[in-house]
Design an enzyme around this catalytic site. Structure first.
Site, PDB file in Angstrom:
ATOM      1  N   SER A  82      -7.039  33.050  -8.285  1.00 15.39           N
ATOM      2  CA  SER A  82      -7.171  34.282  -7.511  1.00 15.39           C
ATOM      3  C   SER A  82      -6.708  35.458  -8.347  1.00 15.39           C
ATOM      4  O   SER A  82      -5.910  35.297  -9.275  1.00 15.39           O
ATOM      5  CB  SER A  82      -6.318  34.244  -6.222  1.00 15.39           C
ATOM      6  OG  SER A  82      -6.626  33.132  -5.428  1.00 15.39           O
TER       7      SER A  82
ATOM      8  N   ASP B 102       4.090  23.120 -10.658  1.00 15.45           N
ATOM      9  CA  ASP B 102       3.856  21.682 -10.794  1.00 15.45           C
ATOM     10  C   ASP B 102       4.562  20.958  -9.662  1.00 15.45           C
ATOM     11  O   ASP B 102       5.757  20.660  -9.734  1.00 15.45           O
ATOM     12  CB  ASP B 102       4.383  21.205 -12.154  1.00 15.45           C
ATOM     13  CG  ASP B 102       4.002  19.759 -12.445  1.00 15.45           C
ATOM     14  OD1 ASP B 102       3.440  19.104 -11.538  1.00 15.45           O
ATOM     15  OD2 ASP B 102       4.271  19.285 -13.551  1.00 15.45           O
TER      16      ASP B 102
END
Length: 873
Positions: free
Chosen positions: A301, A379
């Site tokens: 985005s 992560d």
């Protein structure tokens, strides 16, 4: 890893024949069947359970603004209206998220595989556990929303609700849809979190690449370090230091030391077929999950916010355009939610983009504050290699019992399927879910009843979203936020998926906040790096997660000196500063281009306007070309015909507009360059998709013309150099485009290759008859833009197609000086009914980079209103 299309690949073949017979009999029959589900946008409806009258005002695009006296009435009306517009989409999503897709579409192999994997994940079970820990207001909002959905469903036959049920009913039994449950809404958040989960593909990709290459150092070259010197992180060094000083946090999870890294080969042995099979099996299972939000190259985005000191109004401007998978209907459902009198008892006055199936607004603005969201890329998943034996698995030399449960997958028109799901302390075992015999994951019988260590591996998934959390509360907290402190408080609930939040306030502040539940990993000198970049040895507890990063330590910025913030999936902060979030990021070419364009306006003394923000959103400058074209032009091509392609690049401004000939040629060269450089050493599972990581791989080898990567090992007794590969790519691209677009290179157009063909998730596939496909799938549109371009219409360079696979699912610009001057657009429209005039009425405008005015105040909404629906108790 190949991108899984949102469409079920082996679509309803039987439907193909039956639909032709039933629906194409007469045009009249088609019109009746397709228009029957269209809801009324005006008039008056009675809804049991409302405490007062609710008004729903729709504008020319069918966007509803809802006015009510209580939050419960507001969300009940939202549920009713979204069921009017989008119930089949909602029903499809809840079948997917609960692992019950085969109940909806029948004995379909793709649906059954998806159900097996999602049942293994246990999304529905996690959602049920989340319900128990939510606060009372959130439960009341979710319950009210469900009541509104069910009020619309009550008494309506399936064919009166959605055209899709009529088509499905020609092949499978279609009963009245089940009532909507608040858990259905919570389970949707698991799908959102899954598609935006971070680096799982890079983690498996390293192991898969090692199986082909067998050299850790060369695998690491395929995953370059983030180039901070080229593309700055969101926070600069001073901002990161200030965050760290205010909220000390250990930067755990750094790469294991030399001994650990060099011993990776001792675990990832290319000769160990069991390990490679287990990793490939896990990858196949992951790929079986239908794409609901986004997956693969291009998912990300753009967002940025500009201080009022730099704008033409003296107030902040905020822009956001999430890059997700593009289908029909749109991922987003535009809505305004307004309490008639805003107070502590009824605090909502908010407008923006919601998900059909979940109450509230996910991205948008209220009367005091606007916010945008981009994927942070933290992560939050780890794959653990497990040694199993019988019903046990190994931990630190001991054998521990696996946790098991059995679930039944019901298949509409077929036999039930019993699925035994096994989990370790790290999470569910995902390898073998689709191919037990191939991976050897059938339990092993021990000697004299004692378990025996296995010679191969299985793979389990650790994922933060499998721990029940409070993300649902975060949505409503953001909807009512008015300050940086409110956003920070809301972010503590926003546990999954981990996102970047940018915001601006009407009183002039701009800021950034990183939320998310982030695992803490210890630094281990062991068999593999302990930073989450490789699958981890589950039998060594030193690799287990050690808890979560303290939310107070998550990075944030308020009112930076430079006057703007850009968050476009790049690294959050400099390496080693602040809590460890990830090592695998988007490589920052979009974020740096946005910064460049903003700085150009600022240095020229031009105040930034809403129009300028929109122009930046539609920028098509290609950073790949800026890196590679100078080297491409150095190559000597003597043949005039072949050189016609190369000549297009001379003087090119690197813009990838839809009518650009050099853009088309450059894309073809990029495909050939990647194939010639990497196909000889990488398997199909590791094939370059052409995203920002691959640009960085090529960029970092440009100055090494004799790198081993340039040599094509398929050519015997020949060692190719960079220039030979570049020359071959130029010539092959000319040949390929001549076949596709004709001999005259200067007449080529990028948009002829780069098309967006939106498809319905169930009825859009190629096996469905053309009359139905043409009805539910909008006509393809030619697009500009491309991968790692601000106008990020992503495509997969390994797929053999240039078609758009992802892109700006919506675009918004919020003007904090006058919220009614804000703009917005989605890729399709507000309705999920193919016969509705609002099914895809925003598509052409979206494709052209244009937007609609976004009314917010009651006066502006009323003036723009075209239809009013009154809902009464």
């Amino acid at each position: 890893m190949p991108h899984r299309n949102v469409i079920l690949r082996r679509s309803l073949v039987t439907v193909a024949v039956l639909v032709v017979l039933a629906l194409v009999a007469t045009v009249v029959a088609v019109v009746v069947v397709t228009r029957r589900p269209l809801p009324s946008a005006g008039g008056e409806e009675t809804i049991p359970g409302l405490s007062g009258t609710v008004r729903v005002v729709r504008d020319a695009q069918g966007v509803p603004d809802i006015y009510a006296s209580t939050p419960e009435d507001l969300f009940q009306a939202q549920g009713y209206v979204q069921a009017q517009d989008r119930f089949f989409e909602m029903d499809y999503r809840r079948h997917v998220t609960s692992g019950r897709l085969a109940e909806l579409v029948g004995d379909n192999p793709d649906a059954i595989e998806a159900d097996k994997v999602i049942r293994t994940f246990g999304w529905r079970h996690v959602a049920e556990a989340e319900w128990e820990i939510l606060d009372a207001p959130t439960k009341s909002y979710l319950t009210a929303y469900a009541d509104g959905v069910n009020a619309y469903l009550d008494g309506r036959a399936p064919g009166d609700i959605a055209f899709e049920y009529t088509v499905l009913g020609l092949q499978v039994d279609v009963d009245a849809p089940e009532k909507w449950d608040p858990i259905d809404s919570l389970a949707w958040l698991k799908a959102m979190a899954w598609d935006l989960r971070g680096n799982y593909d890079d983690e498996l990709g390293r192991a898969q690449a090692f199986a082909s290459i067998g050299d850790v150092a060369r695998v690491n070259e395929l995953f370059p370090v983030y180039p901070e010197e080229l593309n700055p992180p969101i926070l600069d060094a001073d901002q990161a230091s200030a965050n760290l000083a205010a909220n000390p946090a250990p930067a755990l999870g750094e790469t294991a030391d030399g001994a650990g890294a060099s011993s990776t080969a001792s675990l990832y042995d290319p000769e160990d077929a069991g390990l490679a099979l287990a990793v490939d099996s896990a990858a196949r299972a992951i790929d079986a999950v239908p794409v609901l939000v986004g997956d693969g190259e291009g998912i990300g985005s753009n967002s940025w916010v500009v201080s009022g000191a730099l704008t033409d109004t003296g107030s902040p401007l905020l822009a956001n355009d999430p890059h997700l998978s593009l289908g029909v209907p749109s991922i987003w459902s535009q809505v305004g939610l307004h309490c008639l009198t805003t107070s502590a008892a009824c605090p909502f006055d908010v407008s923006g983009f919601s998900f059909a199936g979940f109450p509230g607004v996910i991205i948008g603005h209220n009367a005091s504050l606007a916010w945008g969201i981009t994927n942070l890329g933290a992560d939050v998943t780890d794959f653990f290699l497990e040694r199993t034996s019988g019903a046990t698995y190994e931990v630190d030399g001991a054998w521990v019992d696996l946790t098991t449960r059995t679930e039944t997958i019901k298949v509409n028109g077929g036999e039930d399927i019993e699925l035994v799901i096994r989990s370790t302390g790290h999470g569910p075992i995902v390898s073998g879910v689709l191919d037990l015999d191939e991976t050897g994951s059938t339990p092993v019988t021990g000697v004299d009843g004692e378990p025996v260590r296995r010679s191969s591996y299985e793979v389990s998934l650790g994922w933060t979203a499998l721990t029940p959390g409070l993300t649902a509360q975060a949505i409503f907290a953001m909807d009512t936020s008015a300050s940086a402190q409110d956003i920070k408080a809301a972010a503590e609930y926003f546990e999954v998926p981990s996102q970047n939040i940018i915001f601006a306030t009407v009183d002039g502040h701009i800021g950034y906040q990183a939320p998310g539940r982030i695992p803490v990993r210890d630094e281990v000198s062991g068999a593999v790096p302990s930073d989450g970049t490789w699958p981890r040895p589950g039998w060594d507890s030193r690799y287990d997660w050690q808890g979560w990063v303290d939310p107070a330590a998550m990075p944030s910025v308020l009112d930076p000196v430079e006057g703007f913030i850009v968050a476009a999936n790049q690294a959050v902060g400099p390496a080693g500063a602040g809590p460890f979030l990830a090592l695998d990021w988007d490589y920052g070419y979009r974020s740096e281009r946005i910064r460049d364009l903003l700085e150009t306006e600022i240095e020229a003394g031009r105040p930034i306007s809403v129009a300028a923000m929109a122009r930046i959103q539609n920028d098509t400058f290609n950073p790949y070309a800026e890196v590679l074209v100078p080297t491409l032009l150095e190559q000597t091509i003597t043949n005039t015909f072949d050189r016609a392609g190369q000549d297009l690049l001379v003087g090119w401004d690197y813009s990838q507009d839809a009518d650009s000939a050099p853009a088309a040629y450059f894309a073809a060269v990029w495909v050939e360059l990647l194939s010639l450089t990497f196909d000889d050493e990488l398997s199909d599972a590791s094939a370059p998709d052409g995203g920002s990581r691959w640009l960085e791989v090529v960029r970092t080898h440009l100055d090494d013309p004799t790198s081993l990567w340039w040599d094509d090992r398929r050519t015997v007794n020949v060692v190719e150099t960079r220039d030979e590969i570049f020359t071959q790519a130029l010539v092959k691209a000319r040949e390929q485009l001549t076949k596709k677009l004709g001999r005259k290179a200067d007449e080529w157009e990028w948009g002829k290759l780069h098309r967006l063909a939106l498809q319905h998730p169930v009825l859009g596939g190629s096996s469905i008859p053309g009359v139905v496909r043409g009805f539910v799938n909008p006509s393809p549109v030619e697009m500009g833009g491309g991968s790692s371009i601000i106008n990020a219409t992503g495509w997969d360079a390994s797929s053999g197609s240039y078609d758009v696979t992802s892109g700006p699912s919506m675009r918004m610009v919020v003007d904090l000086a006058d919220l009614d001057r804000s703009t917005w657009v989605v890729v399709t429209g507000t309705s999920g009914h193919p016969a509705s005039s609002h099914y895809a009425d925003q598509l052409d405008r979206w494709a052209a980079g244009e937007t609609y005015s976004w009314q917010f105040t009651e006066k502006a909404v009323t003036a723009a209103g075209k239809d009013t629906l009154t809902l009464t108790p």
